[in-house]
Design a protein around this motif. Sequence first.
Motif, mmCIF file in Angstrom:
data_model
loop_
_atom_site.group_PDB
_atom_site.id
_atom_site.type_symbol
_atom_site.label_atom_id
_atom_site.label_comp_id
_atom_site.label_asym_id
_atom_site.label_seq_id
_atom_site.Cartn_x
_atom_site.Cartn_y
_atom_site.Cartn_z
ATOM 1 N N GLY A 286 -59.175 -36.011 -45.822
ATOM 2 C CA GLY A 286 -59.725 -37.354 -45.944
ATOM 3 C C GLY A 286 -60.924 -37.504 -45.028
ATOM 4 N N TYR A 287 -62.031 -38.050 -45.567
ATOM 5 C CA TYR A 287 -63.246 -38.238 -44.767
ATOM 6 C C TYR A 287 -63.608 -39.720 -44.794
ATOM 7 N N ILE A 288 -63.639 -40.333 -43.594
ATOM 8 C CA ILE A 288 -63.937 -41.757 -43.493
ATOM 9 C C ILE A 288 -65.159 -41.927 -42.597
ATOM 10 N N TYR A 289 -66.244 -42.402 -43.193
ATOM 11 C CA TYR A 289 -67.496 -42.616 -42.460
ATOM 12 C C TYR A 289 -67.328 -43.816 -41.530
ATOM 13 N N TRP A 290 -68.328 -44.052 -40.669
ATOM 14 C CA TRP A 290 -68.273 -45.223 -39.797
ATOM 15 C C TRP A 290 -68.641 -46.430 -40.649
ATOM 16 N N TYR A 291 -69.464 -47.304 -40.201
ATOM 17 C CA TYR A 291 -69.695 -48.548 -40.940
ATOM 18 C C TYR A 291 -70.052 -48.321 -42.407
ATOM 19 N N LEU A 292 -69.555 -49.213 -43.242
ATOM 20 C CA LEU A 292 -69.932 -49.215 -44.655
ATOM 21 C C LEU A 292 -71.319 -49.820 -44.838
ATOM 22 N N ARG A 293 -71.609 -50.837 -44.042
ATOM 23 C CA ARG A 293 -72.900 -51.515 -44.146
ATOM 24 C C ARG A 293 -73.732 -51.234 -42.903
ATOM 25 N N ALA A 294 -74.800 -50.482 -43.074
ATOM 26 C CA ALA A 294 -75.751 -50.164 -42.007
ATOM 27 C C ALA A 294 -76.930 -49.477 -42.678
ATOM 28 N N HIS A 295 -78.084 -49.517 -42.067
ATOM 29 C CA HIS A 295 -79.246 -48.897 -42.725
ATOM 30 C C HIS A 295 -79.087 -47.377 -42.808
ATOM 31 N N TRP A 296 -78.172 -46.809 -42.019
ATOM 32 C CA TRP A 296 -77.896 -45.369 -42.082
ATOM 33 C C TRP A 296 -76.565 -45.097 -42.785
ATOM 34 N N ALA A 297 -76.076 -46.084 -43.558
ATOM 35 C CA ALA A 297 -74.780 -45.927 -44.231
ATOM 36 C C ALA A 297 -74.934 -46.138 -45.733
ATOM 37 N N PHE A 298 -74.070 -46.941 -46.326
ATOM 38 C CA PHE A 298 -73.966 -46.996 -47.781
ATOM 39 C C PHE A 298 -74.541 -48.258 -48.410
ATOM 40 N N CYS A 299 -74.484 -49.381 -47.697
ATOM 41 C CA CYS A 299 -75.049 -50.638 -48.190
ATOM 42 C C CYS A 299 -76.061 -51.160 -47.177
ATOM 43 N N GLY A 300 -77.160 -51.708 -47.672
ATOM 44 C CA GLY A 300 -78.196 -52.218 -46.795
ATOM 45 C C GLY A 300 -77.769 -53.467 -46.046
ATOM 46 N N THR A 301 -78.474 -53.738 -44.941
ATOM 47 C CA THR A 301 -78.161 -54.888 -44.092
ATOM 48 C C THR A 301 -79.117 -56.051 -44.298
ATOM 49 N N GLY A 302 -80.246 -55.812 -44.959
ATOM 50 C CA GLY A 302 -81.249 -56.854 -45.126
ATOM 51 C C GLY A 302 -82.238 -56.928 -43.984
ATOM 52 N N GLU A 303 -82.121 -56.077 -42.989
ATOM 53 C CA GLU A 303 -83.047 -56.074 -41.845
ATOM 54 C C GLU A 303 -84.312 -55.311 -42.228
ATOM 55 N N THR A 304 -85.392 -56.024 -42.427
ATOM 56 C CA THR A 304 -86.615 -55.426 -42.981
ATOM 57 C C THR A 304 -87.294 -54.457 -42.024
#
Length: 520
Positions: free
Chosen positions: A325-343
């Motif tokens: 099982g592989y569990i990444y850190w945050y789901l939402r981050a600019h270096w992860a899977f969903c964007g944060t909206g921080e331009t």
Amino acid sequence: MTNSSYLCAAISKINHFYTSMKKILITLLVAMAATATQAAKPRYVLTVSDVRKQTVTGFGGACCDGAMKPFGTDNACVSRLYGAKSKIGLNILRMEISPSFTGDNWGDYDWNGSLPSAKTVKNRGGIVFGTPWSPPGDYKTNGTAQGGNAQDQGYQKGKLREDCYDKFFPWLNTFLGWMKSKGVEVDAVSIQNEPDWWVNYSGCLYDPQDLVKLVKNYAWMLDRETYPNVKLISGEPLGFTQNYTDPLMKDEECRKQIDIVAGHLYGHAPLVYMKEAAKLPTQYGKEVWMTEHSVTDNTGKLPTWHENLIFAEELNECMLAGCTGYIYWYLRAHWAFCGTGETQYGADNKKDELLPRAFVMSHFSKNVTGSTRLTTSRDKTEGESDEYEYSAYIKGDSLIVMAIDTTANARDLLIKLPYQVKSGQLWLSTGNEPEKLCQKSDVAIDEPTKEILVEMPARSLSTYIFMIDRGSTAIQELTPASCLPSPEYYDLHGRRLDKPRGLCIEKTADGRTKKIMMGR
């Protein structure tokens, strides 16, 4: 015309002839050189064996406070990432068991925070597990949930007091009961996030022998009668090493209690550390989960395509190390899977929109989940990331081959398979642009074969999914049933069972599965 004029004209024609021939010759030489260069494109051979390793439970990420804000009210990110019908196909969610719950009084930071996301994951057939960053402060030597590594905390190391060891698992039972009352049956609980890391935020220190003493003498208090399917995860050290895994596995009483051995990869390459730490747990039939890491999270921009390929190699190396099982850190981050909206991180970092790294993860989460790894002739066995990496898997009638190329040059790959296949599909990712992510195409196979020649594009992540030809002689080449290992059993969430119980899934060594009903 004089003789000298004829002579000059003849010489001019001869020079023109030789100039023309020279141009033709140069053109031919250039063409021959190009042909030779094309013919000299390197060819690699990858032989996939029928030797089976671990069965992969799945892939996921963490829904914790911080980048998941507004915490407790927004599950849009999880909705885009989880479930078989999503584009990414994650199936494991990690949440924090925060220490702030006391009776009916809630702080700003509590168990309620991850509830909406946990419900979404469970409704989509996924796995939810909880990890404490700290037990309640009044159980600890420093009297606070904080780790104690700060001047305003007096640098008092926060450890679980031995006279409170008998309170720890009942506290976890309280968490399980509260979550169940809200409609979420938690699948697993961990003992501690990073017990080897002294922090100034929520944290608790344990030496390896502290964990042995806690598990050996008190883990029986985890209420498995009320929550019969809950699994216990070991402490999750910052560095996934044998220092924390081996003592638990060498103690017989601890082995009876621990279902999943876990750790993180910070500063610890999987094929240097996790591979060794996984040996004893695997020997004793335990799962091995990598439960937290982030890749290229220290840059002020969205990851480049090369950095996303490095992430793919980490996923691949964890599989080669024996990870289930592989569990990444945050789901939402600019270096992860969903964007944060921080331009400031780039125009493509749009709130809750899928980022390229999510599609890299989907190569594994959509295809490798539920499969059993096969060994190959080019399995990487040690060290850091390489220029080329491979892995292979079997799932039902599918043979899956993963190939990663971080170089600037294309090459040919001859894949030799253990069984004949009749068709194939390619998932190809070659860049961060949407049109370059997870392009799907058929692999040309005219008749059942064991060998397929494909082109590996430069800087690419390729997933080949071949269908075994069960109607040909290939089926006769499988290992005879009398020589196959015993069947494996899984619950309906894909978690491996030590023995069949209740409604579960039986998986035979040739990859076939069926649902069966057994008594507990």
